[in-house]
Write a protein that holds these residues in place. Structure first.
Motif, mmCIF file in Angstrom:
data_model
loop_
_atom_site.group_PDB
_atom_site.id
_atom_site.type_symbol
_atom_site.label_atom_id
_atom_site.label_comp_id
_atom_site.label_asym_id
_atom_site.label_seq_id
_atom_site.Cartn_x
_atom_site.Cartn_y
_atom_site.Cartn_z
ATOM 1 N N ALA A 220 0.822 -1.203 0.000
ATOM 2 C CA ALA A 220 0.000 0.000 0.000
ATOM 3 C C ALA A 220 0.862 1.262 0.000
ATOM 4 O O ALA A 220 0.558 2.240 -0.688
ATOM 5 C CB ALA A 220 -0.928 -0.014 1.211
ATOM 6 N N ARG A 221 1.943 1.235 0.776
ATOM 7 C CA ARG A 221 2.836 2.401 0.800
ATOM 8 C C ARG A 221 3.496 2.613 -0.553
ATOM 9 O O ARG A 221 3.778 3.760 -0.938
ATOM 10 C CB ARG A 221 3.877 2.219 1.907
ATOM 11 C CG ARG A 221 3.284 2.281 3.322
ATOM 12 C CD ARG A 221 4.378 2.180 4.379
ATOM 13 N NE ARG A 221 3.851 2.100 5.728
ATOM 14 C CZ ARG A 221 3.460 3.126 6.469
ATOM 15 N NH1 ARG A 221 3.554 4.350 5.966
ATOM 16 N NH2 ARG A 221 2.997 2.952 7.696
ATOM 17 N N ALA A 222 3.763 1.534 -1.291
ATOM 18 C CA ALA A 222 4.354 1.666 -2.620
ATOM 19 C C ALA A 222 3.417 2.385 -3.587
ATOM 20 O O ALA A 222 3.865 2.982 -4.569
ATOM 21 C CB ALA A 222 4.721 0.289 -3.177
ATOM 22 N N LEU A 223 2.128 2.346 -3.298
ATOM 23 C CA LEU A 223 1.160 3.085 -4.107
ATOM 24 C C LEU A 223 1.117 4.562 -3.736
ATOM 25 O O LEU A 223 0.512 5.365 -4.444
ATOM 26 C CB LEU A 223 -0.240 2.491 -3.921
ATOM 27 C CG LEU A 223 -0.473 1.078 -4.437
ATOM 28 C CD1 LEU A 223 -1.838 0.573 -3.967
ATOM 29 C CD2 LEU A 223 -0.386 1.030 -5.957
ATOM 30 N N GLY A 224 1.737 4.912 -2.601
ATOM 31 C CA GLY A 224 1.714 6.282 -2.118
ATOM 32 C C GLY A 224 0.848 6.477 -0.886
ATOM 33 O O GLY A 224 0.635 7.618 -0.451
ATOM 34 N N TYR A 225 0.372 5.378 -0.308
ATOM 35 C CA TYR A 225 -0.480 5.458 0.880
ATOM 36 C C TYR A 225 0.356 5.853 2.093
ATOM 37 O O TYR A 225 1.362 5.227 2.394
ATOM 38 C CB TYR A 225 -1.138 4.108 1.114
ATOM 39 C CG TYR A 225 -1.962 3.987 2.384
ATOM 40 C CD1 TYR A 225 -2.929 4.934 2.715
ATOM 41 C CD2 TYR A 225 -1.787 2.896 3.226
ATOM 42 C CE1 TYR A 225 -3.691 4.801 3.860
ATOM 43 C CE2 TYR A 225 -2.559 2.743 4.374
ATOM 44 C CZ TYR A 225 -3.500 3.697 4.687
ATOM 45 O OH TYR A 225 -4.261 3.561 5.827
ATOM 46 N N ALA A 226 -0.092 6.883 2.777
ATOM 47 C CA ALA A 226 0.598 7.353 3.980
ATOM 48 C C ALA A 226 -0.430 7.482 5.098
ATOM 49 O O ALA A 226 -1.005 8.561 5.311
ATOM 50 C CB ALA A 226 1.292 8.689 3.721
ATOM 51 N N PRO A 227 -0.680 6.387 5.833
ATOM 52 C CA PRO A 227 -1.696 6.432 6.890
ATOM 53 C C PRO A 227 -1.311 7.392 7.998
ATOM 54 O O PRO A 227 -0.140 7.520 8.348
ATOM 55 C CB PRO A 227 -1.740 4.987 7.386
ATOM 56 C CG PRO A 227 -0.394 4.422 7.045
ATOM 57 C CD PRO A 227 0.003 5.078 5.758
ATOM 58 N N GLN A 228 -2.311 8.041 8.572
ATOM 59 C CA GLN A 228 -2.055 9.051 9.597
ATOM 60 C C GLN A 228 -2.662 8.704 10.957
ATOM 61 O O GLN A 228 -2.373 9.374 11.946
ATOM 62 C CB GLN A 228 -2.603 10.407 9.133
ATOM 63 C CG GLN A 228 -1.915 10.939 7.888
ATOM 64 C CD GLN A 228 -2.453 12.296 7.447
ATOM 65 O OE1 GLN A 228 -3.162 12.968 8.201
ATOM 66 N NE2 GLN A 228 -2.126 12.692 6.227
ATOM 67 N N ASP A 229 -3.491 7.665 11.015
ATOM 68 C CA ASP A 229 -4.202 7.364 12.251
ATOM 69 C C ASP A 229 -3.703 6.067 12.880
ATOM 70 O O ASP A 229 -3.087 5.230 12.217
ATOM 71 C CB ASP A 229 -5.701 7.286 11.979
ATOM 72 C CG ASP A 229 -6.253 8.597 11.447
ATOM 73 O OD1 ASP A 229 -5.856 9.652 11.986
ATOM 74 O OD2 ASP A 229 -7.049 8.575 10.493
ATOM 75 N N ASP A 230 -3.976 5.919 14.176
ATOM 76 C CA ASP A 230 -3.521 4.755 14.940
ATOM 77 C C ASP A 230 -4.635 4.357 15.900
ATOM 78 O O ASP A 230 -5.115 5.178 16.695
ATOM 79 C CB ASP A 230 -2.238 5.108 15.712
ATOM 80 C CG ASP A 230 -1.623 3.909 16.430
ATOM 81 O OD1 ASP A 230 -2.287 2.872 16.576
ATOM 82 O OD2 ASP A 230 -0.457 4.047 16.864
ATOM 83 N N ALA A 231 -5.043 3.096 15.843
ATOM 84 C CA ALA A 231 -6.120 2.612 16.714
ATOM 85 C C ALA A 231 -5.751 2.682 18.190
ATOM 86 O O ALA A 231 -6.629 2.625 19.054
ATOM 87 C CB ALA A 231 -6.469 1.167 16.330
ATOM 88 N N GLU A 232 -4.469 2.828 18.494
ATOM 89 C CA GLU A 232 -4.026 2.786 19.884
ATOM 90 C C GLU A 232 -4.677 3.874 20.743
ATOM 91 O O GLU A 232 -4.824 3.702 21.963
ATOM 92 C CB GLU A 232 -2.499 2.908 19.948
ATOM 93 C CG GLU A 232 -1.884 2.416 21.251
ATOM 94 C CD GLU A 232 -2.038 0.918 21.454
ATOM 95 O OE1 GLU A 232 -1.911 0.467 22.629
ATOM 96 O OE2 GLU A 232 -2.294 0.201 20.474
ATOM 97 N N GLN A 233 -5.093 4.944 20.124
ATOM 98 C CA GLN A 233 -5.732 6.019 20.884
ATOM 99 C C GLN A 233 -7.036 5.563 21.534
ATOM 100 O O GLN A 233 -7.525 6.192 22.481
ATOM 101 C CB GLN A 233 -6.011 7.212 19.964
ATOM 102 C CG GLN A 233 -6.994 6.917 18.842
ATOM 103 C CD GLN A 233 -7.204 8.082 17.917
ATOM 104 O OE1 GLN A 233 -7.609 9.165 18.341
ATOM 105 N NE2 GLN A 233 -6.928 7.883 16.630
ATOM 106 N N PHE A 234 -7.593 4.440 21.048
ATOM 107 C CA PHE A 234 -8.843 3.917 21.595
ATOM 108 C C PHE A 234 -8.621 2.693 22.486
ATOM 109 O O PHE A 234 -9.591 2.058 22.911
ATOM 110 C CB PHE A 234 -9.785 3.525 20.455
ATOM 111 C CG PHE A 234 -10.138 4.662 19.529
ATOM 112 C CD1 PHE A 234 -11.026 5.645 19.925
ATOM 113 C CD2 PHE A 234 -9.554 4.751 18.271
ATOM 114 C CE1 PHE A 234 -11.353 6.695 19.072
ATOM 115 C CE2 PHE A 234 -9.873 5.785 17.408
ATOM 116 C CZ PHE A 234 -10.779 6.767 17.814
ATOM 117 N N ALA A 235 -7.374 2.365 22.774
ATOM 118 C CA ALA A 235 -7.065 1.115 23.479
ATOM 119 C C ALA A 235 -7.758 1.016 24.831
ATOM 120 O O ALA A 235 -8.090 -0.089 25.281
ATOM 121 C CB ALA A 235 -5.553 0.970 23.647
ATOM 122 N N GLY A 236 -7.974 2.142 25.501
ATOM 123 C CA GLY A 236 -8.599 2.106 26.813
ATOM 124 C C GLY A 236 -10.104 1.980 26.775
ATOM 125 O O GLY A 236 -10.741 1.820 27.835
#
Length: 254
Positions: A220-236
């Motif tokens: 996906a990154r080779a296509l130019g995908y640059a994810p900005q979010d992380d599920a960890e913020q909801f871990a609690g």
């Protein structure tokens, strides 16, 4: 129409709505959308049931002059074989065949982790392993990838199949912390899949930049995908997960 026109099937669904609306969606990134769905997305659309035997001509007309199609329309859960075959398999064939007939250059297909749901979790999962579907739904997504491969190799269509994880507003369980795809990252992923370099049939995973993610985002990154979010913020806030240690999660055990 022109070289920025993209047909979106399943436009009224959850991901289709994200692509239309979240942070301006694909239109804010320069794409002009032609919407296809049997449900009303609240905007001008073509009401085409891709599972109908007579849908091919209507789909071909809808794609006239488009540069790409984003194919989201599907039954998104386990169902009877007849229902899944009608919509997820036969419908995908009609979408790809219509794209070929209309001269569409690229097809972005919504696949799923359930095409490989019987692989274990806990390690980075590459995309070059054989499919191991966990349900009839997973079989239908494996068939989608196979149809995409055929249309890429035989007809020269640029095909990107996205093995999407849990694309919802926020993760609900501890399992989702590994496979969440945020609404904003869904827009970024599809935009990259529409623009990025493609050589032959391409399969990539679709999740956010999750701290606990176990899927390989290299493709996906080779296509130019640059994810900005992380599920960890909801871990609690998520619920405990007690299902099998398989990519398909609870569906692999049902």
């Amino acid at each position: 129409m022109g070289d920025t026109v993209v047909v979106v099937t399943g436009a009224a669904g959850r991901i289709g709505t994200y692509l239309r609306r979240v942070d301006g969606g694909l239109p804010a990134r320069g794409w002009e959308l032609v919407l296809v769905d049997t449900a009303d997305p609240g905007e001008a659309h073509a009401a085409i049931d891709i599972g109908d035997d007579g849908a091919l001509d209507a789909l071909t007309d809808a794609m006239a002059g488009a540069v790409a199609v984003v194919h989201l329309a599907a039954i998104p859960h386990e169902d009877t074989w007849d229902a899944l075959r009608r919509t997820n398999i036969d419908g995908t064939y009609r979408v790809l065949e219509a794209a070929r007939r209309a001269g569409v250059r690229r097809a972005v297909l919504a696949s799923s982790c359930h095409a490989v749901g019987f692989y274990p979790t806990g390690s980075v999962a590459p995309t070059d392993r054989p499919v191991r579907p966990d349900t009839l739904y997973g079989v239908s997504k494996a068939a989608l990838e196979a149809l995409g491969s055929l249309y890429a190799d035989r007809h020269g269509l640029e095909v990107v199949s996205l093995r999407i994880g849990s694309c919802v507003d926020r993760p609900l369980s501890a399992f989702d912390l590994g496979i969440w795809l945020s609404p904003g990252d869904a827009v970024r992923l599809v935009d990259a899949a529409l623009r990025g370099p493609v050589s032959g049939p391409t399969v990539v995973y679709g999740i956010s930049a999750n701290t606990r993610g176990w899927w390989d985002l290299t493709g996906a990154r080779a296509l130019g995908y640059a994810p900005q979010d992380d599920a960890e913020q909801f871990a609690g806030d998520v619920t405990e997960y007690t299902g099998p240690s398989l990519l398909g999660g609870d569906m692999a055990a049902s």
